[in-house]
Scaffold this motif. Structure first.
Motif, PDB file in Angstrom:
ATOM      1  N   LEU A  10      34.217  36.840  37.453  1.00  0.00           N
ATOM      2  CA  LEU A  10      34.950  37.841  36.683  1.00  0.00           C
ATOM      3  C   LEU A  10      36.232  38.250  37.394  1.00  0.00           C
ATOM      4  CD1 LEU A  10      32.257  40.296  35.344  1.00  0.00           C
ATOM      5  CD2 LEU A  10      33.726  38.809  34.046  1.00  0.00           C
ATOM      6  N   VAL A  11      36.160  38.334  38.711  1.00  0.00           N
ATOM      7  CA  VAL A  11      37.308  38.806  39.459  1.00  0.00           C
ATOM      8  C   VAL A  11      37.680  37.739  40.481  1.00  0.00           C
ATOM      9  CG1 VAL A  11      38.030  40.462  41.175  1.00  0.00           C
ATOM     10  CG2 VAL A  11      36.808  41.244  39.183  1.00  0.00           C
ATOM     11  N   GLU A  14      41.336  37.398  46.075  1.00  0.00           N
ATOM     12  CA  GLU A  14      42.783  37.553  46.216  1.00  0.00           C
ATOM     13  C   GLU A  14      43.367  36.636  47.274  1.00  0.00           C
ATOM     14  OE1 GLU A  14      43.738  41.517  47.112  1.00  0.00           O
ATOM     15  OE2 GLU A  14      45.876  41.256  46.806  1.00  0.00           O
ATOM     16  N   ILE A 139      43.461  44.995  57.040  1.00  0.00           N
ATOM     17  CA  ILE A 139      43.749  45.609  55.753  1.00  0.00           C
ATOM     18  C   ILE A 139      45.134  46.235  55.744  1.00  0.00           C
ATOM     19  CG2 ILE A 139      43.033  47.398  54.139  1.00  0.00           C
ATOM     20  CD1 ILE A 139      40.228  46.935  54.927  1.00  0.00           C
ATOM     21  N   ARG A 146      50.734  43.299  50.044  1.00  0.00           N
ATOM     22  CA  ARG A 146      50.489  43.526  48.616  1.00  0.00           C
ATOM     23  C   ARG A 146      51.552  44.433  48.020  1.00  0.00           C
ATOM     24  NH1 ARG A 146      44.456  45.019  50.129  1.00  0.00           N
ATOM     25  NH2 ARG A 146      43.363  43.102  49.568  1.00  0.00           N
ATOM     26  N   VAL A 150      54.968  42.847  45.320  1.00  0.00           N
ATOM     27  CA  VAL A 150      55.168  43.206  43.925  1.00  0.00           C
ATOM     28  C   VAL A 150      56.498  43.913  43.741  1.00  0.00           C
ATOM     29  CG1 VAL A 150      54.315  44.606  42.036  1.00  0.00           C
ATOM     30  CG2 VAL A 150      52.718  43.365  43.435  1.00  0.00           C
ATOM     31  N   THR A 284      53.304  37.923  34.204  1.00  0.00           N
ATOM     32  CA  THR A 284      52.474  38.981  34.757  1.00  0.00           C
ATOM     33  C   THR A 284      53.175  39.725  35.888  1.00  0.00           C
ATOM     34  OG1 THR A 284      51.508  37.354  36.208  1.00  0.00           O
ATOM     35  CG2 THR A 284      50.313  37.879  34.199  1.00  0.00           C
ATOM     36  N   GLN A 286      55.658  42.453  37.541  1.00  0.00           N
ATOM     37  CA  GLN A 286      55.890  43.825  37.105  1.00  0.00           C
ATOM     38  C   GLN A 286      57.377  44.128  37.000  1.00  0.00           C
ATOM     39  OE1 GLN A 286      53.675  45.587  35.996  1.00  0.00           O
ATOM     40  NE2 GLN A 286      51.731  45.341  37.067  1.00  0.00           N
TER      41      GLN A 286
ATOM     42  N   GLY B 121      38.809  50.677  52.011  1.00  0.00           N
ATOM     43  CA  GLY B 121      37.964  49.625  51.456  1.00  0.00           C
ATOM     44  C   GLY B 121      38.029  49.637  49.945  1.00  0.00           C
ATOM     45  N   ASP B 125      34.077  44.923  42.894  1.00  0.00           N
ATOM     46  CA  ASP B 125      35.058  43.848  42.751  1.00  0.00           C
ATOM     47  C   ASP B 125      36.216  44.323  41.909  1.00  0.00           C
ATOM     48  OD1 ASP B 125      32.566  41.299  42.740  1.00  0.00           O
ATOM     49  OD2 ASP B 125      34.011  41.845  44.272  1.00  0.00           O
ATOM     50  N   ILE B 126      37.300  44.624  42.580  1.00  0.00           N
ATOM     51  CA  ILE B 126      38.495  45.053  41.862  1.00  0.00           C
ATOM     52  C   ILE B 126      39.439  43.870  41.814  1.00  0.00           C
ATOM     53  CG2 ILE B 126      40.290  46.780  41.748  1.00  0.00           C
ATOM     54  CD1 ILE B 126      37.692  48.103  41.726  1.00  0.00           C
ATOM     55  N   HIS B 127      40.026  43.655  40.670  1.00  0.00           N
ATOM     56  CA  HIS B 127      40.935  42.532  40.488  1.00  0.00           C
ATOM     57  C   HIS B 127      42.138  42.676  41.419  1.00  0.00           C
ATOM     58  CE1 HIS B 127      43.604  39.741  38.436  1.00  0.00           C
ATOM     59  NE2 HIS B 127      42.544  39.269  37.822  1.00  0.00           N
ATOM     60  N   PRO B 128      42.616  41.582  42.030  1.00  0.00           N
ATOM     61  CA  PRO B 128      43.756  41.680  42.949  1.00  0.00           C
ATOM     62  C   PRO B 128      44.977  42.344  42.330  1.00  0.00           C
ATOM     63  CG  PRO B 128      42.892  39.439  42.910  1.00  0.00           C
ATOM     64  CD  PRO B 128      42.042  40.231  41.993  1.00  0.00           C
ATOM     65  N   ILE B 131      44.416  45.988  42.622  1.00  0.00           N
ATOM     66  CA  ILE B 131      44.557  46.455  44.004  1.00  0.00           C
ATOM     67  C   ILE B 131      46.037  46.624  44.327  1.00  0.00           C
ATOM     68  CG2 ILE B 131      44.153  45.887  46.414  1.00  0.00           C
ATOM     69  CD1 ILE B 131      41.802  44.275  45.652  1.00  0.00           C
ATOM     70  N   ARG B 132      46.829  45.625  43.954  1.00  0.00           N
ATOM     71  CA  ARG B 132      48.250  45.697  44.261  1.00  0.00           C
ATOM     72  C   ARG B 132      48.908  46.820  43.484  1.00  0.00           C
ATOM     73  NH1 ARG B 132      50.132  39.523  45.521  1.00  0.00           N
ATOM     74  NH2 ARG B 132      48.223  39.050  46.642  1.00  0.00           N
ATOM     75  N   LEU B 133      48.498  46.987  42.226  1.00  0.00           N
ATOM     76  CA  LEU B 133      49.109  48.034  41.424  1.00  0.00           C
ATOM     77  C   LEU B 133      48.777  49.405  41.986  1.00  0.00           C
ATOM     78  CD1 LEU B 133      50.769  48.550  38.959  1.00  0.00           C
ATOM     79  CD2 LEU B 133      48.687  48.722  37.620  1.00  0.00           C
ATOM     80  N   ALA B 155      49.151  44.769  34.075  1.00  0.00           N
ATOM     81  CA  ALA B 155      48.058  44.393  34.976  1.00  0.00           C
ATOM     82  C   ALA B 155      46.781  44.145  34.201  1.00  0.00           C
ATOM     83  CB  ALA B 155      47.844  45.482  36.023  1.00  0.00           C
ATOM     84  N   THR B 158      46.509  40.670  32.798  1.00  0.00           N
ATOM     85  CA  THR B 158      45.999  39.675  33.741  1.00  0.00           C
ATOM     86  C   THR B 158      44.490  39.793  33.891  1.00  0.00           C
ATOM     87  OG1 THR B 158      48.009  40.183  34.958  1.00  0.00           O
ATOM     88  CG2 THR B 158      46.485  38.645  35.959  1.00  0.00           C
ATOM     89  N   ASP B 162      41.693  36.861  33.035  1.00  0.00           N
ATOM     90  CA  ASP B 162      40.794  36.285  34.044  1.00  0.00           C
ATOM     91  C   ASP B 162      39.341  36.597  33.787  1.00  0.00           C
ATOM     92  OD1 ASP B 162      43.075  36.841  36.831  1.00  0.00           O
ATOM     93  OD2 ASP B 162      42.828  35.166  35.442  1.00  0.00           O
ATOM     94  N   TYR B 163      39.094  37.344  32.734  1.00  0.00           N
ATOM     95  CA  TYR B 163      37.730  37.794  32.473  1.00  0.00           C
ATOM     96  C   TYR B 163      36.977  36.741  31.679  1.00  0.00           C
ATOM     97  CZ  TYR B 163      34.221  40.436  29.831  1.00  0.00           C
ATOM     98  OH  TYR B 163      33.077  40.861  29.230  1.00  0.00           O
ATOM     99  N   HIS B 178      33.650  46.384  32.274  1.00  0.00           N
ATOM    100  CA  HIS B 178      34.346  45.675  33.339  1.00  0.00           C
ATOM    101  C   HIS B 178      35.628  46.386  33.718  1.00  0.00           C
ATOM    102  CE1 HIS B 178      35.977  42.439  35.697  1.00  0.00           C
ATOM    103  NE2 HIS B 178      36.989  42.271  34.879  1.00  0.00           N
ATOM    104  N   GLN B 182      38.054  49.288  37.375  1.00  0.00           N
ATOM    105  CA  GLN B 182      39.467  49.050  37.650  1.00  0.00           C
ATOM    106  C   GLN B 182      40.278  50.316  37.382  1.00  0.00           C
ATOM    107  OE1 GLN B 182      39.735  45.738  38.463  1.00  0.00           O
ATOM    108  NE2 GLN B 182      37.768  45.135  37.636  1.00  0.00           N
TER     109      GLN B 182
END
Lengths: 497, 454
Positions: A10-11, A14, A139, A146, A150, A284, A286, B121, B125-128, B131-133, B155, B158, B162-163, B178, B182
């Motif tokens: 699903l995810v 990265e 991190i 990260r 963007v 995609t 931004q 942390g 499971d967060i979509h990349p 995370i960036r946003l 975002a 995307t 991907d789902y 899902h 997020q």
């Protein structure tokens, strides 16, 4: 387990971590062959933990799950065995091997070009010998990447730390000298890496650092520093690999490709050639949001040409209007970022000096206590004096009236009676007979030191045997010396870089 | 304070903390009491913070925070405030160490909208992309109601692509679950804006209405198409309509006053300039964000236009927009020159109040006092059904690590609320894509458009 796989689908993950495990030629004789068996740099223990475990645990903490480990083909079985003996790790490690020999080592760029097919997303390039300080979290480096990738068009982030000064009294010159850290130019406010000195530049002109005016006009307040060392931790966009594919003549990532990559943002020819590869303007990105954002700061580079034009054409001939296409990206900067780490001691254990120093560093925080397991405790004699700043591995036998100070002793060693060990590092399975004295030595695996031998500041190859009563000082002891006949040949010709 | 220290210093009694009660005034006695109480508190706090001040003092080369505290400690000791400053120093260092923990004398004002520290942390499971946003939001790289909404929707496109629907589940039901983690990850970075909330509500409506029988990829493509349509219709095209409507209100020779930076106001001014109108702009700005500077840059760096040929004569290119830049305290002297005030909005509420960048209320009320018309440019998707009466119930503080205050003192804590509320009485008209409406009649818009909700 099935649900977990679905969750992973699903995810998407990265980052992919790429760890390069090389031969470690600078650490010889510790990484020379033990008989027929190769001794891996990646498995060399520092404070009794294999070297590769440090970057691996660092990756685990940061949440990266996929790892691609690239090693020479002859090292593969040993590494594979080590990886599989840690089944509880969260990492999913894929070991790939490449045919190469210690004499003709393949450059890191060549390896990446070869395995580019397996890298399909943004990746983190790590060496197997980087020991991060506890205060540095991967991190924080990832977050910098990260954020800027963007909003700014960053292509890679690097990590630099202050190189520690070597102590001349501790490390004799016979062990070889290490190359001084390269000079770098960087911009503090935007944490951009601008220029890295390469060996080619040093050959061409060893007294001056040549900088481009285009770089200085973009970043007028940059800093020059010569005591920063590269950790070889690079967080890169996938498009960097595409650029690498086009540059066939580059061999080393750190020495050749990275300095070249820093120049793309300000050298116009390079920028025009590679901009379309490096800046990804997919649907995609931004860019639309950034155009609407109230706090976006355009880089000075975009401003300079505009201001220049309007000033010079105030009353001159008619000029063509500049098309303002609302769909183009707001000019990505294509810069290489930099994370400077100052607190805490970090090191790349790729030469003898840093190996010894990291061992000493871990000793300062060690506190030795007798093992609780009764069988283990039985091995250590009551009358042995082991100071608190030592690390002794498991199943090591220490006989009576031995004194061990400020040392790291590996696993399964046998130390005899009345032995004095000060400031030394003994790897696994060493045997030290009665009455021997070791001062500031590094003994490779399976070394046998005869009775009443005295070694001061020596390094031995794994499997070496020191004759009883021998007195050796400031030397590298290699097995090839036996065949040569003359014991005490010191060779210091494998050190340059 | 300085006078007080001088009276205590020179006598040089062996125990300066116990001068006779009679010689001190009431204020001095109270000071002494406070000092003793603070000293006791410091005693309690010493074992907690014993390490941090010492370690920080031992490392002079460390970051700004310990340097600030040691510097402040020296300053305070020279002012001879003794134990009182020391006890405030330890809470100061505690605050420098960890912005999230409460200090012993925590300020109660605005404590209900202090952000909890965003954990490093990532839970679950967060979509990349998300995370960036979230990092873009928390670092204030993407700031502004329109920008955040567009970024969130892009975002989510995307994420949706991907789902994959797990077996025994339908897209319309499972995609929502899902997306929830997020969304909460984004909210933990920065509180959700009204625009984001409205957009996500619309997205959820579309998801729940998606056809079960459609193949998964088609359903996902349709959702992405709907997202694109939403952005296009309710933001981009709405902005163009607002530009046309607002430009009609701008005439040659006008002096337009605007505050901070609104993406729609910027578009209005630039399109009026392109239409050839000659007007000047006053940009009023305030700390800590100083967004007006970026607006000034955008207005003054208009691309040069060539000479135009019109009816057999060559017309020179129009001059760039003449701009004035001032900080908010200079407003009273500039308001007399302004002919119109155009403002942006974060959201518009049912009672007609405008929730916007902190300082907008001042500008609007001052303009009203000087009978300058106030126009608020606001797209309809920024409307919120809630009623808001003041800027204290729901607000947000600017993080201090990104916008440090210029004056650093250990007993000074700076709070920067980002938003404030403008009452409807100060606003002349709201320019939306459905026309110019008085602020209190937003609730009549859905009925006028024949829709159930906004």
């Amino acid at each position: 387990m099935l649900e977990m796989d679905i969750q992973r689908d699903l995810v998407p993950q990265e980052f992919l971590a790429v760890i390069l495990a090389g031969f470690g030629n600078e650490l010889s004789p510790l990484t020379s062959d033990h008989g027929d068996e190769p001794c891996l740099k990646a498995l060399l223990p520092v404070a009794n933990t294999p070297l590769i475990d440090y970057p691996l645990s660092w990756l685990e903490q940061s949440g990266i799950k996929d790892v691609l480990l690239i090693c020479p083909a002859i090292h593969r079985p040993a590494l594979s065995h080590h990886i599989h003996s840690h089944p509880n790790s969260l990492l999913h490690i894929d070991i790939q091997s490449y045919e190469e020999t210690p004499d003709s080592a393949v450059g890191t760029c060549t390896l990446l070009r070869h395995f580019a097919g397996r890298i399909s997303r943004d990746f983190v390039l790590l060496p197997c010998d980087f020991i991060p300080p506890p205060s540095l979290s991967l991190i924080s480096i990832l977050n910098k990447f990260r954020t800027d990738t963007v909003s700014d068009g960053l292509i890679a982030t690097t990590c630099w730390f202050t190189a520690s000064k070597t102590d001349k009294t501790v490390i004799p010159d016979e062990w070889g000298h290490i190359a001084p850290p390269v000079s770098i130019v960087w911009d503090k406010p935007s944490t951009t890496l601008l220029y890295v000195d390469t060996p080619d530049d040093l050959d061409r002109n060893s007294e001056e650092v040549e900088l481009r005016m285009s770089m200085l006009s973009r970043y007028p307040r940059s800093s020059l520093s010569s005591n920063q060392q590269d950790s070889h931790v690079y967080v890169c966009k996938r498009s960097v690999l595409d650029v690498l594919q086009e540059k066939h003549h580059f061999d080393s990532f750190r020495e050749e490709f990275l300095p070249w990559l820093c120049k793309v943002q300000y050298q116009r020819a390079k920028r025009e050639k590679y901009e379309h590869i490096l800046s990804s303007s997919t649907n995609t990105s931004q860019s639309q949001a950034l155009r609407h954002s109230t706090l976006s700061s355009k880089s000075k580079a975009q401003q300079a040409p505009h201001v220049h034009k309007s000033k010079s054409t105030a009353t001159s001939a008619p000029q063509s209007p500049i098309p303002s296409d609302p769909n183009i990206d707001p000019h990505p900067s294509l810069r290489v970022g930099l994370h400077m780490h100052r607190n805490g001691i970090a090191a790349r254990v790729n030469n003898i000096h840093s190996f010894l120093e990291m061992n000493r560093h871990f000793l300062t925080s060690a506190s030795y206590s007798l093992p609780t397991d009764p069988t283990q405790r039985a091995l250590i004699d009551q009358k042995a004096q082991i100071s608190s700043d030592t690390i002794v591995g498991e199943s090591t036998q220490v006989d009576e009236r031995t004194s061990i100070k400020k040392s790291v002793i590996g696993k399964h060693c046998t130390i005899g009676k009345m032995v004095k060990i000060v400031g030394s590092v003994l790897l696994d399975h060493c045997v030290v007979a009665d009455g021997a004295k070791l001062d500031g030595c590094i003994l490779g695996k399976n070394t046998v030191v005869g009775a009443k031998a005295e070694l001061v500041r020596c390094i031995t190859q794994p499997g070496y045997e020191v004759d009883p009563g021998e007195n050796v000082k400031n030397e590298k002891l290699e097995i090839s010396d036996w065949t040569a006949g003359a014991v005490g040949d010191s060779d210091s010709d494998s050190e340059d870089e | 304070m300085a006078a007080h220290s001088q009276t205590n210093g020179p006598p040089a009694t062996p125990t300066p903390s116990h001068p006779t009660q009679k010689s001190m005034t009431k204020a001095e006695r109270r000071e002494l009491q406070e000092k003793q109480r603070a000293a006791k508190l410091a005693q309690k706090q010493q074992p907690q913070n014993a390490d941090s001040p010492n370690k920080q003092k031992a490392k002079p080369k460390s970051d700004a925070a310990p340097r600030r505290s040691t510097g402040a400690a020296e300053k305070q000791s020279s002012a001879a405030d003794g134990s009182k400053s020391h006890s405030k120093d330890t809470p100061g260092t505690a605050m420098d160490n960890d912005a999230g923990t409460s200090i012993s004398r925590s300020l109660r004002i605005f404590s209900h909208f202090v952000l909890t520290k965003h954990g490093h942390g990532v839970k679950g499971d967060i979509h990349p992309c998300i995370i960036r946003l979230a990092l873009q939001f928390s670092e204030f790289r993407i700031c502004g109601a329109n920008a955040r909404c567009i970024a969130t929707l892009i975002a989510f496109k995307t994420v949706i692509q991907d789902y994959t629907t797990p077996p025994n589940n339908t897209l319309s039901r499972h995609l929502m679950t899902h997306l929830s983690p997020q969304i909460s990850h984004l909210v933990s970075a920065r509180p959700m804006s009204v625009t984001m909330g409205n957009a996500i509500r619309q997205l959820k409506l579309e998801i729940s209405g998606s056809d079960i029988d459609m193949p998964e990829q088609d359903a996902k493509d349709l959702l992405c198409q709907k997202i694109d349509d939403y952005i296009r219709d309710r933001i981009i095209i709405a902005d163009e309509v607002i530009q046309d409507l607002a430009c009609k209100k701008i005439k040659d020779g006008d002096v337009i006053l605007t505050y901070a930076r609104s993406s729609i106001v910027e578009k209005v001014l630039l399109s009026a300039y392109k239409q050839g109108k000659r007007f000047s702009v006053i940009v009023v700005d305030s700390r800590p964000l100083l967004e007006g500077k970026a607006l000034l840059q955008a207005l003054t760096s208009t691309p040069p236009v060539s000479w135009t040929l019109s009816s057999a004569s060559l017309l020179p290119p129009p001059p760039p927009i003449p701009c004035t830049y001032a900080l908010l305290p200079a407003l009273p002297s500039l308001i007399t020159e302004a002919t119109t005030v155009i403002l942006g909005a974060h959201s518009l509420h049912s009672n007609g109040a405008v929730f916007s960048r902190a300082g907008t209320a001042l500008v609007a009320m001052m303009a009203k006092q000087h009978s300058v018309p106030v126009l608020v440019c606001c797209e309809t998707y920024k409307f919120s059904e809630t009623v808001m009466l003041d800027g204290f119930g729901k607000n947000e503080l600017a993080p201090s690590h990104l916008f440090p205050a210029p004056a650093q003192a250990p007993n000074l804590e700076t709070l920067n609320p980002l938003y404030d509320l403008t009452p409807p009485s100060s606003i002349t008209a709201v320019v939306t894509e459905v026309g110019l409406i008085p602020p209190s009649s937003i609730s009549s818009i859905p009925m006028a458009l024949g829709r159930m909700n906004l």
